[in-house]
Design an enzyme around this catalytic site. Structure first.
Site, short mmCIF file in Angstrom:
data_model
loop_
_atom_site.label_atom_id
_atom_site.label_comp_id
_atom_site.label_asym_id
_atom_site.label_seq_id
_atom_site.Cartn_x
_atom_site.Cartn_y
_atom_site.Cartn_z
N LYS A 142 46.22 -54.06 7.01
CA LYS A 142 46.65 -53.95 5.61
C LYS A 142 47.14 -55.33 5.18
CE LYS A 142 46.72 -49.38 4.61
NZ LYS A 142 47.86 -48.56 4.96
N HIS A 173 56.44 -57.60 1.56
CA HIS A 173 56.96 -57.74 2.93
C HIS A 173 57.93 -58.90 3.08
CE1 HIS A 173 53.08 -55.61 3.93
NE2 HIS A 173 53.99 -54.86 4.53
N HIS A 184 51.73 -58.53 2.15
CA HIS A 184 51.89 -58.92 0.75
C HIS A 184 53.33 -59.30 0.40
CE1 HIS A 184 53.66 -54.99 -0.13
NE2 HIS A 184 52.67 -54.45 0.58
N1 ARG Z 1 55.32 -50.42 9.41
C1 ARG Z 1 56.25 -49.80 8.51
C2 ARG Z 1 55.85 -50.05 7.08
O1 ARG Z 1 55.18 -51.01 6.80
C3 ARG Z 1 57.65 -50.29 8.68
C4 ARG Z 1 58.23 -50.05 10.05
C5 ARG Z 1 59.71 -49.99 10.01
N2 ARG Z 1 60.28 -49.85 11.29
C6 ARG Z 1 60.46 -48.71 11.96
N3 ARG Z 1 61.00 -48.77 13.15
N4 ARG Z 1 60.12 -47.55 11.43
O2 ARG Z 1 56.24 -49.28 6.22
#
Ligand code: ARG
Length: 566
Positions: free
Chosen positions: A127, A133, A130
């Site tokens: 993905k 983030h 962007h």
């Molecule tokens: N990958 C997730 C996102 O982009 C965020 C992860 C956050 N960390 C976790 N331990 N859940 O939404």
């Protein structure tokens, strides 16, 4: 360095035995302006025991203080006893401390022997990385540095979103329409196209969803073809992300993302079962959180595959067992508040008392001026593009202002990136904010370039004045109001860092170094520093040195560099 607050505590303790030093310490306030004193002790708390009005108590107390080398005077104002610092002492103690500690000034060892995990950035592979983030990435990086500065052992973890049903979709889509070469030429955009196409075709043909689920299950079960494709997608995504991390100078200690926990989940599920926490609901396994006012936590789907929540529970247990963390921080958007509340509750219900050390550090949204994260055409704005644009625009400004600057490209990078980071870290985390190019790149006002420029200016003064740190300085010559005010701000810096850590709010540091820069520039504009009087020059330069050092340290804690020239 003299701990003036502690001196105040001791002086009061001498007069009032009734309160413990800790109690006195917690009662002491900082008056709203220096004219009212540097520390104030309110007397309301004593009225009952003393059977007197707070005003009278304050008056009597104030009259009892005899001369003290650390304080110019002690006065009462209404129900407060106000302490005014001996300014000479203040200036001397802080400048001497910075001279000795240099770039360690403000650091401490309160964290010694304690491990803090800072999980941040954690984008989803395949993905776009962007502009949305930027917040987790930049706030997390700064927190990691702040904890380290205070002596904690930190572990920076990038919990990559590299697992889940969407990879079933990607594998299916790739097998149908994918072209390796096309993808490798522009991985994220091409993978995104596949993903979008798969989703839109699945609207017409629900069988595709079934197929995606099948492939994700195959991936979880270790099917070679599925694992290989997934690994490739992960690798090419990470290459893209690493370009951004390089630009930002961010390093992680671990990239253990969601997939890392795939073989650690059966144990979690078994444990949940044994602890009688699992319930069946329409074929899925859940933990009922209704008693806590939350929707159920989904642990496995009806086909047995696991979910985001399951992986977070597994990750927390793994981290506790691997790192025995003192704190396990998650820098993740506030949209996920409920997710974190829920899984941390599950960990608590499992009987782990360290659940309370798992702390979600939420933050608000960033948007572009038109109110979105996307361009008008609907294309998301890549973080890499924003950073590159900042560097390019800065390069242009440098070209106009200072075309002969050495190392122009490097400085443009440090200032451009620094400008974006500074904006990002200027406000309380939880506030939403609008990304604004003009404000970000401005060299005036409360911006990164302004603070960096102040640092460069101070550096240049030190060079011109041939400042030598080892020479003795007569600090008593620094009596101007600006000199005292700058010293006060420098004196407060270590506490600001502690507060930033305590509240997980890097912006305390951002604001404080802006204040230092502003006060210093006011001074610089009104007071000659490279004067003929050699002793006065030395004393003033030692103040300049201290400003430069603290600004550099402060910027460093935000992840921002401090060029010597710009
Ligand atoms: N990958 C997730 C996102 O982009 C965020 C992860 C956050 N960390 C976790 N331990 N859940 O939404």
């Amino acid at each position: 360095m003299i701990d003036f607050k502690d001196k105040v505590v001791k002086l009061i303790k001498n007069q009032i035995n009734l309160l413990s030093e800790e109690e006195i310490n917690s009662l002491i306030e900082i008056p709203p302006s220096y004219e009212m004193g540097d520390y104030a002790f309110p007397t309301f708390r004593l009225a009952k025991e003393f059977k007197k009005s707070p005003n009278l108590i304050a008056q009597e107390l104030a009259s009892k203080f005899t001369e003290d080398e650390n304080f110019e005077k002690v006065e009462n104002a209404g129900p407060y006893v106000n302490f005014f610092l001996n300014k000479g002492k203040l200036v001397e103690t802080v400048l001497e401390e910075i001279k000795v500690k240099r770039d360690e000034y403000g650091s401490s060892n309160i964290g010694q022997g304690k491990t803090v995990i800072v999980e941040f950035s954690s984008p989803n592979i395949a993905k776009p990385f962007h502009i949305g983030h930027i917040r987790t990435t930049v706030i997390g990086n700064s927190l990691n540095k702040i904890y380290k500065f205070l002596g904690y052992d930190t572990v920076a973890i990038n919990h990559l979103g590299d697992y889940g049903t969407q990879f079933g979709m990607l594998i299916s889509a790739y097998k149908k329409w994918g072209d390796k070469e096309v993808i490798e030429a522009d991985p994220i955009n091409e993978l995104l196209k596949l993903y979008v196409r798969f989703n839109s075709e699945a609207e017409e043909d629900p069988a595709l969803r079934e197929e995606a689920r099948y492939w994700f299950k195959e991936l979880e079960d270790g099917n070679e073809e599925a694992v290989e494709l997934w690994q490739w997608i992960r690798d090419i995504s990470l290459q893209e992300f690493n370009r951004v991390y390089d630009l930002l100078n961010i390093k992680f200690d671990s990239y253990a993302g969601e997939s890392f926990y795939s073989d650690k989940m059966p144990r979690v599920i078994k444990e949940l079962e044994e602890k009688n926490l699992l319930k069946e609901s329409k074929g899925a396994q859940i933990v009922d959180l209704e008693p806590y006012g939350m929707p159920p936590a989904l642990i496995t789907k009806s086909d047995g595959s696991t979910l985001y929540t399951t992986r977070d529970i597994a990750a927390a247990i793994y981290r506790k067992e691997t790192y025995n963390f003192h704190k396990n921080l998650y820098v993740v958007a506030s949209q996920q508040n409920l997710h974190f509340k829920a899984w941390i509750k599950v960990v608590e219900l499992m009987g782990y008392d360290w659940a309370e050390d798992c702390i979600h550090i939420p933050f608000g949204m960033v948007s572009l001026e038109d109110g979105t994260l996307s361009t008008r055409k609907g294309r998301v704005v890549f973080l890499e593009d924003v950073l590159k644009k900042a560097v390019e625009s800065t390069a242009k400004i440098i070209e106009e202002r200072n075309p002969n600057l050495e190392n122009k490209e490097e400085v443009a990078k440090q200032v451009g990136i620094g400008a974006v980071l500074f904006q990002e870290l200027f406000n309380q985390r939880i506030k939403d904010y609008v990304f604004n190019w003009d404000r970000t790149l401005s060299f005036d006002g409360e911006t990164g370039p302004y603070v960096q420029y102040t640092h460069a200016r101070a550096t240049s003064l030190l060079g011109k004045g041939e400042f030598d740190l080892d020479e003795n300085v007569d600090y008593g010559l620094l009596k101007l109001e600006d000199e005292v005010n700058i010293s006060r701000l420098l004196y407060d810096f270590p506490n600001v860092v502690l507060d930033a850590c305590d509240k997980n709010e890097p912006y305390f540091i951002t604001r404080h170094i802006v204040e230092i820069a502003k006060t210093f520039n006011k001074y610089y504009n009104s007071t000659p520093i490279l004067v003929d009087d050699i002793n006065l020059k030395k004393a003033r330069l030692s103040l300049v040195y201290s400003v430069k050092t603290v600004i550099k340290t402060g910027l460093g804690l935000l992840g921002i560099e401090a060029p010597e020239k710009m």
